[in-house]
Design a protein around this motif. Structure first.
Motif, PDB file in Angstrom:
ATOM      1  N   GLY A 285      24.247  29.102  28.067  1.00  0.00           N
ATOM      2  CA  GLY A 285      24.674  30.219  27.245  1.00  0.00           C
ATOM      3  C   GLY A 285      25.493  29.775  26.048  1.00  0.00           C
ATOM      4  N   SER A 286      25.911  30.754  25.271  1.00  0.00           N
ATOM      5  CA  SER A 286      26.684  30.457  24.061  1.00  0.00           C
ATOM      6  C   SER A 286      28.129  30.074  24.404  1.00  0.00           C
ATOM      7  CB  SER A 286      26.692  31.682  23.144  1.00  0.00           C
ATOM      8  OG  SER A 286      27.278  32.783  23.821  1.00  0.00           O
ATOM      9  N   ILE A 287      28.770  29.425  23.452  1.00  0.00           N
ATOM     10  CA  ILE A 287      30.175  29.020  23.641  1.00  0.00           C
ATOM     11  C   ILE A 287      31.100  30.203  23.393  1.00  0.00           C
ATOM     12  CG2 ILE A 287      32.029  27.546  22.741  1.00  0.00           C
ATOM     13  CD1 ILE A 287      29.757  25.521  22.039  1.00  0.00           C
ATOM     14  N   LEU A 288      30.831  30.909  22.300  1.00  0.00           N
ATOM     15  CA  LEU A 288      31.648  32.072  21.963  1.00  0.00           C
ATOM     16  C   LEU A 288      31.070  33.338  22.565  1.00  0.00           C
ATOM     17  CD1 LEU A 288      32.644  31.585  18.218  1.00  0.00           C
ATOM     18  CD2 LEU A 288      34.165  31.513  20.193  1.00  0.00           C
ATOM     19  N   PHE A 289      31.941  34.273  22.844  1.00  0.00           N
ATOM     20  CA  PHE A 289      31.553  35.549  23.400  1.00  0.00           C
ATOM     21  C   PHE A 289      32.126  36.651  22.505  1.00  0.00           C
ATOM     22  CE2 PHE A 289      32.977  39.111  26.135  1.00  0.00           C
ATOM     23  CZ  PHE A 289      31.743  39.546  26.592  1.00  0.00           C
ATOM     24  N   SER A 290      31.304  37.567  22.062  1.00  0.00           N
ATOM     25  CA  SER A 290      31.786  38.654  21.212  1.00  0.00           C
ATOM     26  C   SER A 290      31.543  39.990  21.907  1.00  0.00           C
ATOM     27  CB  SER A 290      31.086  38.637  19.851  1.00  0.00           C
ATOM     28  OG  SER A 290      29.701  38.846  20.006  1.00  0.00           O
ATOM     29  N   GLN A 291      32.419  40.928  21.607  1.00  0.00           N
ATOM     30  CA  GLN A 291      32.345  42.220  22.288  1.00  0.00           C
ATOM     31  C   GLN A 291      33.025  43.286  21.431  1.00  0.00           C
ATOM     32  OE1 GLN A 291      34.611  42.938  26.078  1.00  0.00           O
ATOM     33  NE2 GLN A 291      32.569  42.699  26.974  1.00  0.00           N
ATOM     34  N   THR A 292      32.543  44.509  21.498  1.00  0.00           N
ATOM     35  CA  THR A 292      33.167  45.602  20.749  1.00  0.00           C
ATOM     36  C   THR A 292      34.395  46.105  21.500  1.00  0.00           C
ATOM     37  OG1 THR A 292      31.035  46.289  19.848  1.00  0.00           O
ATOM     38  CG2 THR A 292      32.828  47.888  19.746  1.00  0.00           C
ATOM     39  N   PRO A 300      36.613  50.935  16.083  1.00  0.00           N
ATOM     40  CA  PRO A 300      36.067  49.782  16.815  1.00  0.00           C
ATOM     41  C   PRO A 300      36.007  48.519  15.950  1.00  0.00           C
ATOM     42  CG  PRO A 300      34.306  51.270  16.165  1.00  0.00           C
ATOM     43  CD  PRO A 300      35.592  51.945  15.780  1.00  0.00           C
ATOM     44  N   PHE A 301      36.105  47.365  16.600  1.00  0.00           N
ATOM     45  CA  PHE A 301      35.962  46.074  15.921  1.00  0.00           C
ATOM     46  C   PHE A 301      35.364  45.082  16.910  1.00  0.00           C
ATOM     47  CE2 PHE A 301      39.922  45.635  18.167  1.00  0.00           C
ATOM     48  CZ  PHE A 301      40.038  44.286  18.466  1.00  0.00           C
ATOM     49  N   THR A 302      34.964  43.930  16.409  1.00  0.00           N
ATOM     50  CA  THR A 302      34.358  42.899  17.256  1.00  0.00           C
ATOM     51  C   THR A 302      35.400  41.839  17.586  1.00  0.00           C
ATOM     52  OG1 THR A 302      32.196  43.237  16.242  1.00  0.00           O
ATOM     53  CG2 THR A 302      32.521  41.190  17.462  1.00  0.00           C
ATOM     54  N   ILE A 303      35.600  41.626  18.872  1.00  0.00           N
ATOM     55  CA  ILE A 303      36.568  40.630  19.325  1.00  0.00           C
ATOM     56  C   ILE A 303      35.825  39.346  19.691  1.00  0.00           C
ATOM     57  CG2 ILE A 303      36.510  41.156  21.802  1.00  0.00           C
ATOM     58  CD1 ILE A 303      39.543  40.939  21.829  1.00  0.00           C
ATOM     59  N   TYR A 304      36.486  38.197  19.516  1.00  0.00           N
ATOM     60  CA  TYR A 304      35.871  36.897  19.820  1.00  0.00           C
ATOM     61  C   TYR A 304      36.700  36.149  20.855  1.00  0.00           C
ATOM     62  CZ  TYR A 304      33.240  37.926  15.594  1.00  0.00           C
ATOM     63  OH  TYR A 304      32.436  38.541  14.664  1.00  0.00           O
ATOM     64  N   LYS A 305      35.994  35.597  21.850  1.00  0.00           N
ATOM     65  CA  LYS A 305      36.649  34.814  22.903  1.00  0.00           C
ATOM     66  C   LYS A 305      35.729  33.654  23.283  1.00  0.00           C
ATOM     67  CE  LYS A 305      38.653  37.090  26.240  1.00  0.00           C
ATOM     68  NZ  LYS A 305      38.858  37.982  27.409  1.00  0.00           N
ATOM     69  N   LEU A 306      36.269  32.687  23.987  1.00  0.00           N
ATOM     70  CA  LEU A 306      35.418  31.666  24.592  1.00  0.00           C
ATOM     71  C   LEU A 306      34.757  32.283  25.818  1.00  0.00           C
ATOM     72  CD1 LEU A 306      37.741  28.511  24.403  1.00  0.00           C
ATOM     73  CD2 LEU A 306      35.764  29.019  22.974  1.00  0.00           C
ATOM     74  N   MET A 346      42.682  34.590  17.566  1.00  0.00           N
ATOM     75  CA  MET A 346      43.556  34.362  16.408  1.00  0.00           C
ATOM     76  C   MET A 346      42.793  34.632  15.108  1.00  0.00           C
ATOM     77  SD  MET A 346      45.852  31.037  17.346  1.00  0.00           S
ATOM     78  CE  MET A 346      46.602  30.845  18.970  1.00  0.00           C
ATOM     79  N   TYR A 347      41.468  34.462  15.161  1.00  0.00           N
ATOM     80  CA  TYR A 347      40.657  34.819  13.989  1.00  0.00           C
ATOM     81  C   TYR A 347      40.723  36.325  13.754  1.00  0.00           C
ATOM     82  CZ  TYR A 347      36.560  35.779  11.114  1.00  0.00           C
ATOM     83  OH  TYR A 347      35.724  36.249  10.131  1.00  0.00           O
ATOM     84  N   ASN A 348      40.676  37.110  14.845  1.00  0.00           N
ATOM     85  CA  ASN A 348      40.829  38.557  14.724  1.00  0.00           C
ATOM     86  C   ASN A 348      42.188  38.935  14.146  1.00  0.00           C
ATOM     87  OD1 ASN A 348      38.935  38.502  17.565  1.00  0.00           O
ATOM     88  ND2 ASN A 348      38.365  39.917  15.941  1.00  0.00           N
ATOM     89  N   VAL A 349      43.217  38.165  14.525  1.00  0.00           N
ATOM     90  CA  VAL A 349      44.565  38.386  13.979  1.00  0.00           C
ATOM     91  C   VAL A 349      44.565  38.062  12.491  1.00  0.00           C
ATOM     92  CG1 VAL A 349      46.982  37.653  14.049  1.00  0.00           C
ATOM     93  CG2 VAL A 349      45.705  37.927  16.188  1.00  0.00           C
ATOM     94  N   PRO A 359      49.266  46.391  22.422  1.00  0.00           N
ATOM     95  CA  PRO A 359      48.479  46.692  23.623  1.00  0.00           C
ATOM     96  C   PRO A 359      47.157  45.917  23.606  1.00  0.00           C
ATOM     97  CG  PRO A 359      49.260  48.695  22.553  1.00  0.00           C
ATOM     98  CD  PRO A 359      49.508  47.577  21.595  1.00  0.00           C
ATOM     99  N   ARG A 360      46.687  45.527  24.763  1.00  0.00           N
ATOM    100  CA  ARG A 360      45.401  44.828  24.817  1.00  0.00           C
ATOM    101  C   ARG A 360      44.280  45.784  24.451  1.00  0.00           C
ATOM    102  NH1 ARG A 360      44.165  40.372  23.826  1.00  0.00           N
ATOM    103  NH2 ARG A 360      42.454  40.183  25.284  1.00  0.00           N
ATOM    104  N   PRO A 361      43.342  45.384  23.601  1.00  0.00           N
ATOM    105  CA  PRO A 361      42.242  46.275  23.217  1.00  0.00           C
ATOM    106  C   PRO A 361      41.245  46.424  24.365  1.00  0.00           C
ATOM    107  CG  PRO A 361      41.919  44.106  22.254  1.00  0.00           C
ATOM    108  CD  PRO A 361      43.244  44.064  22.947  1.00  0.00           C
ATOM    109  N   GLU A 362      40.841  47.639  24.627  1.00  0.00           N
ATOM    110  CA  GLU A 362      39.890  47.911  25.700  1.00  0.00           C
ATOM    111  C   GLU A 362      38.530  48.220  25.098  1.00  0.00           C
ATOM    112  OE1 GLU A 362      38.597  47.279  28.596  1.00  0.00           O
ATOM    113  OE2 GLU A 362      40.621  47.641  29.379  1.00  0.00           O
ATOM    114  N   ARG A 363      37.509  48.228  25.911  1.00  0.00           N
ATOM    115  CA  ARG A 363      36.159  48.539  25.459  1.00  0.00           C
ATOM    116  C   ARG A 363      36.019  50.048  25.270  1.00  0.00           C
ATOM    117  NH1 ARG A 363      32.181  45.006  29.197  1.00  0.00           N
ATOM    118  NH2 ARG A 363      30.668  45.862  27.706  1.00  0.00           N
ATOM    119  N   PRO A 364      35.305  50.498  24.228  1.00  0.00           N
ATOM    120  CA  PRO A 364      35.172  51.933  23.948  1.00  0.00           C
ATOM    121  C   PRO A 364      34.646  52.731  25.136  1.00  0.00           C
ATOM    122  CG  PRO A 364      34.388  50.660  22.082  1.00  0.00           C
ATOM    123  CD  PRO A 364      34.654  49.676  23.183  1.00  0.00           C
ATOM    124  N   GLU A 365      33.687  52.164  25.877  1.00  0.00           N
ATOM    125  CA  GLU A 365      33.121  52.901  27.016  1.00  0.00           C
ATOM    126  C   GLU A 365      34.162  53.116  28.111  1.00  0.00           C
ATOM    127  OE1 GLU A 365      30.832  48.901  26.941  1.00  0.00           O
ATOM    128  OE2 GLU A 365      32.045  50.097  25.558  1.00  0.00           O
TER     129      GLU A 365
END
Length: 440
Positions: A285-292, A300-306, A346-349, A359-365
């Protein structure tokens, strides 16, 4: 507001957390003078005193919870051993030789040991003299209050839960034996009591007793907002929630976020490269993981994580992650516990979707579901979501509606009491959590 009034409003834990580090600093300064440390080198002295203060925090010397003798002895000995090791490492790193003599180290150890036990005795006297007997005046809905206070009192050395009392019995018999300095009376909203009972409660307040609603007690003593006990009127009339709209502090926070994000991404680049290799070796799979995720004001925005889960982790739809989640890979488990997986945020920051603290961002659903179940849930998005926050350092992992409700209590406390000093407390507590791997 006078300084004395502010002091009175502080909880015992807040007083200890504020004043004890100041006292410790000056005592350690005195110890440094005693062993003539200041004549050797200012850099080593400064490093050592900062180290001492950090170790005091790490070994929980700033808690209102009183340790028993055996636990305290182990904490003190461990603290002194670690301090000595760190002093030796500091000396060789800075000077490549010993600055302290054996006599100097013995003096530091002896004086520190004596001070820490005197400190324990004085703290015991302070807590004993600041005993708080907590009474609840009976009305509809006091069951939850009773459960919380009973549980919290069992973990505080100077809190004594005295039970739920009928108002008439309390005012005719119990009150006669009360020491107002030791008494906290908890009530529900005044509308829960008759007019006669309200007058008696007012008389208590006017005679110098501590009288708090359940909501105010939670905020003042437990650093969270009791969402089950608040309403629109409370939100309108309560102090707070105004700092988030101050443009000067918002600009300062944004500048700080950009600065820390640039420094953080630069320093962590080698770590990210190593983590990327580990992820590739561990699973497909991919190294980075993105999610709304949901951002400020619900945008809404796209968050990036490993990536820490299998590539097909959500083939059956969105699910909350939980502790010991079978979808998490072995490498992912390590990345989560050390918080390395969150470095790409930190890129999102940097681009302004997030802040370092919030507050930690949660998923819209999930937000749609939670906003139906939890009152005032969407107030958490009055500010930008963050990498860390008051809820994360006080409650930790959450994977249910009840967990989200509890975390919202801390999030609303942060938003209501939004300040530079509260941000500092969160940063410091986050560092300790990361260092000791108290992962999600």
């Amino acid at each position: 507001m006078k300084i004395g009034d502010i002091y009175t409003m502080l909880s015992e834990q807040q007083k200890i957390s504020f004043f004890l580090p100041i006292i410790d600093f000056f005592v350690f300064l005195l110890i440094a003078f005693t062993v003539r440390f200041l004549k050797s080198d200012l850099t080593l002295f400064t490093s050592t005193i900062i180290l001492f203060m950090l170790l005091m925090v790490v070994f929980n010397f700033y808690s209102a919870r009183f340790q028993n003798r055996s636990t305290y002895f182990i904490s003190v000995i461990t603290l002194i051993i670690v301090l000595n090791i760190c002093i030796i490492i500091l000396q060789f790193s800075l000077f490549e030789r010993f600055i302290y003599t054996k006599t100097g180290l013995l003096k530091i150890n002896g004086l520190s040991l004596i001070y820490l036990y005197i400190r324990r005795y004085l703290l015991f006297i302070y807590l004993k003299n600041n005993r708080k007997n907590i009474y609840i005046l009976s009305s509809s809905g006091t069951e939850k209050m009773e459960y919380l206070i009973k549980e919290k009192a069992s973990r505080r050395n100077n809190w004594y839960y005295m039970g739920v009392h009928k108002t008439e019995d309390f005012f005719t018999t119990v009150r006669q034996n009360l020491n107002k300095e030791e008494t906290i009376v908890l009530i529900n909203n005044l509308t829960s009591y008759t007019e006669h009972e309200q007058k008696n409660i007012l008389a208590l307040k006017m005679n110098g007793y501590y009288v708090h609603t359940y909501a105010d007690f939670c905020e003042l003593y437990l650093n969270k907002i009791a969402i089950e006990s608040i309403n629109d009127e409370w939100l309108i009339l309560s102090k707070g929630f105004d700092s988030i709209f101050l443009s000067n502090y918002s600009r300062l926070k944004r500048i700080t976020d950009i600065f820390l994000a640039v420094i953080g991404l630069t320093i962590s680049l080698p770590l990210l490269l190593i983590a990327a290799v580990m992820i590739k070796i561990d699973s497909k799979g991919s190294i980075l993981f993105s999610q709304t995720r949901t951002g400020k004001n619900g945008k809404p925005f796209t968050i990036y994580k490993l990536r820490t889960m299998r590539q097909d982790a959500e083939k059956d739809g969105a699910k909350w992650a939980s502790q010991n989640d079978s979808r998490i890979t072995p490498v992912g488990n390590f990345l989560r516990k050390t918080r390395i997986d969150e470095i790409p945020q930190m890129y999102n920051v940097l681009i302004g979707n997030m802040s370092f603290i919030g507050p930690r961002p949660e998923r819209p659903e999930f937000d749609r579901e939670l906003s139906k179940e939890i009152p005032y849930y969407m107030l958490r998005y009055l500010i930008k979501p963050g990498l860390t926050g008051w809820a994360q350092v006080n409650y930790g992992y959450g994977a249910s509606v009840e967990d989200s409700k509890m975390k919202l209590k801390y999030d609303l406390y942060y938003i209501k009491n939004y300040s530079f000093f509260l941000d500092l407390r969160i940063i410091f507590k986050t560092i300790l959590i990361v260092l000791f791997r108290k992962g999600r």
